[in-house]
Design an enzyme around this catalytic site. Structure first.
Site, PDB file in Angstrom:
ATOM      1  CG  HIS A 105      11.226  90.373  33.272  1.00  0.00           C
ATOM      2  ND1 HIS A 105      10.776  90.277  31.974  1.00  0.00           N
ATOM      3  CD2 HIS A 105      12.491  89.882  33.244  1.00  0.00           C
ATOM      4  CE1 HIS A 105      11.729  89.760  31.206  1.00  0.00           C
ATOM      5  NE2 HIS A 105      12.785  89.515  31.967  1.00  0.00           N
ATOM      6  CG  HIS A 159      17.176  87.723  34.449  1.00  0.00           C
ATOM      7  ND1 HIS A 159      16.816  86.589  33.760  1.00  0.00           N
ATOM      8  CD2 HIS A 159      16.646  88.763  33.750  1.00  0.00           C
ATOM      9  CE1 HIS A 159      16.118  86.920  32.683  1.00  0.00           C
ATOM     10  NE2 HIS A 159      15.992  88.234  32.651  1.00  0.00           N
ATOM     11  CG  LEU A 160      16.394  86.842  41.814  1.00  0.00           C
ATOM     12  CD1 LEU A 160      15.542  86.294  42.958  1.00  0.00           C
ATOM     13  CD2 LEU A 160      16.976  88.196  42.189  1.00  0.00           C
ATOM     14  CG  ASN A 191      17.355  83.480  32.074  1.00  0.00           C
ATOM     15  OD1 ASN A 191      16.972  83.829  33.178  1.00  0.00           O
ATOM     16  ND2 ASN A 191      17.940  84.306  31.230  1.00  0.00           N
ATOM     17  CG  ASP A 215      13.083  86.806  29.791  1.00  0.00           C
ATOM     18  OD1 ASP A 215      12.692  87.476  28.836  1.00  0.00           O
ATOM     19  OD2 ASP A 215      14.005  87.167  30.544  1.00  0.00           O
ATOM     20  CG  HIS A 271      11.718  92.499  27.681  1.00  0.00           C
ATOM     21  ND1 HIS A 271      11.402  91.904  26.483  1.00  0.00           N
ATOM     22  CD2 HIS A 271      12.492  91.591  28.335  1.00  0.00           C
ATOM     23  CE1 HIS A 271      11.957  90.713  26.419  1.00  0.00           C
ATOM     24  NE2 HIS A 271      12.614  90.485  27.523  1.00  0.00           N
ATOM     25  CG  ASP A 276      14.957  92.152  31.390  1.00  0.00           C
ATOM     26  OD1 ASP A 276      15.333  91.105  31.981  1.00  0.00           O
ATOM     27  OD2 ASP A 276      15.077  92.310  30.157  1.00  0.00           O
TER      28      ASP A 276
END
Ligand code: DOR
Length: 459
Positions: free
Chosen positions: A76, A78-79, A110, A168, A248, A334
């Site tokens: 998990h 976020h790139l 997202n 997410d 999470h 995360d």
């Protein structure tokens, strides 16, 4: 300038890591010995010295006193690419991953546009191939545009190569859609990763509902907002036979629901973040754990704003116990990078998220130092356990596996210098803190993607 992915020419033909403590939970391995990597694959990871002939041109590095383990697998992160390149790109995010010891990262959809079509997924895979330095496994949306109204073409996304589905950042609020999504989970064999948050309950909450929220005059989000959706999703997984992975988890109540679901044999797994294991909502007040030797902090520090919020001490203890027992399967970062401006505002207005890839191991070593977890179990929760959730032959040093390897110095103390982060996101409450335990080298497919070994060899 962004470097391209290391080519095979730059990858040493063969490499011997000599005399380290080899920790590979996928094989129950905890021995002192040599690891031999050749042609991008693990040729040998076993007790004692390598007695065979060394391949010609083989580099030899002394790693005595250090730990050699499989590269970490992050379920998990976020790139941010496409669409939010000011926060992070695949180039910078994968470098942050390499720095933190992660050789596989699953990226959340997202983005803008969201990863709800095969074309968007193809873009991420192509960008990762060109500019990434570790393996990037995209997660596809559950619903079109992440709007929660209509299912995305999940079968198409599976064909395009996603490893899971998630909206997410937002939950799948509609229970009927979630039920349908689980049917596609059955069809594709891929898990649904839900961000469990009943927004009818959290409303505008920005911190955990409790005494800290009251004291600071901030709106609270109660634990129950997570737990009602965890309970709903477990019931729907039982109904449909779809696979549920809880993103999470952050409350003691969620852990209890999960424990009961697992006891019933339901196909449910869960992850917990380093920050939910190590910080409480008192961090929002400016409290800092003495063990961390962090600089003085202040209340309303927006780097502590994260979703789900940092919880109470009792939740942290329950999460730690559950992780130790395997009720919570894996640790996932995360990693949520944001720009300075996203956080340079009031607590209410600030974006949710902590930039976590580069501090994960150093922070988590606190669990070992406090004897809440032993090192092999910690490594398991970062390697074999998340790989098992993905059903992929990663997170292992088994002979013939891709040579994704980390070298850890468990005793090395270092100060978190956010200005030196590979990530664009400098948003962490750990800025300036001294951590003990550091990833000193990362190999991806046999190539160094992070290497400080020159400084630590000769241990
Ligand atoms: O803190 C968070 N940040 N939680 C989420 O669920 C989303 C993430 C983000 O995308 O920034």
């Amino acid at each position: 300038m962004v470097q391209a992915l290391m080519t095979t020419e730059e990858r040493p033909h063969a490499l011997l890591l000599r005399g380290g403590r080899i920790l590979d939970p996928s094989q129950g391995l905890d021995v002192v010995g040599d690891v031999l990597v050749q042609e991008g694959r693990v040729r040998r990871a076993a007790r004692g010295a390598w007695r065979g002939e060394l391949p010609s041109g083989c580099q030899v590095i002394d790693v005595r006193g250090l730990v050699v383990a499989p590269g970490f697998v992050d379920l998990h992160c976020h790139l941010r690419e496409p669409g939010y390149e000011a926060k992070e790109t695949i180039a910078t995010g994968t470098r942050a991953a390499a720095w933190g010891g992660f050789t596989t990262v699953c990226c959340m959809p997202n983005t803008d546009p969201p990863l709800d079509t095969a074309a968007a997924v193809a873009f991420v895979l192509e960008r990762a191939r060109q500019q990434g330095v570790v393996r990037v496994l995209p997660i596809g949306c559950v619903t079109r545009g992440r709007s929660g109204v209509q299912l995305a073409d999940m079968a198409d996304l599976a064909k395009a190569g996603v490893v899971a589905f998630s909206d997410d950042g937002d939950p799948v609020a509609d229970a009927h859609l979630m039920r349908q999504a689980f049917s596609y989970s059955r069809l594709t064999g891929l898990p649904i990763i839900n961000h469990c948050q009943d927004k009818a309950i959290t409303r505008e909450g920005v911190v955990n509902e409790g005494w800290v929220a009251s004291r600071l005059g901030l709106r609270g989000a109660p634990a129950a907002a997570e737990e009602v959706m965890v309970a709903r999703d477990i019931a729907l997984a039982a109904l449909t036979g779809g696979r549920l992975h809880l993103a999470h988890v952050s409350t003691a109540g969620s852990v209890e629901l999960l424990r009961r679901a697992k006891a019933r044999g339901l196909p449910v797994t869960a992850e917990v973040t380093p920050h939910h294991l190590m910080f409480t909502d008192e961090w929002v007040l400016g409290y800092r754990d003495e063990g961390l030797r962090a600089p003085a902090a202040f209340p309303y520090d927006t780097t502590t704003k994260v979703n789900p919020p940092l919880r109470a001490q009792g939740d942290v203890q329950a999460l730690r116990r559950a992780l130790k027992e395997g009720v919570v399967d894996a640790i996932a970062t995360d990693h949520a990078p944001h720009t300075l401006l996203d956080k340079l505002c009031t607590y209410d207005e600030a974006a949710f998220g902590i930039s976590g890839l580069e501090t994960a191991l150093g922070l988590l070593m606190g669990l070992v130092q406090q004897e809440a977890l032993d090192l092999p179990t910690l490594i398991n929760r970062l390697t074999a356990a998340p790989a098992a959730i993905l059903g992929l032959p990663l997170g292992t040093l088994k002979e013939g596996s891709p040579a994704d390897v980390v070298v850890i110095d468990p005793d090395r103390e270092w100060v978190v210098d956010v200005a030196a982060f590979a990530s664009k996101g400098r948003n962490t409450p750990l800025a300036g803190a001294t951590l003990k335990g550091k990833v000193v080298a990362t190999l991806f497919g046999g190539a160094f993607v992070h290497n400080e070994l020159a400084m630590t060899s000769g241990h």
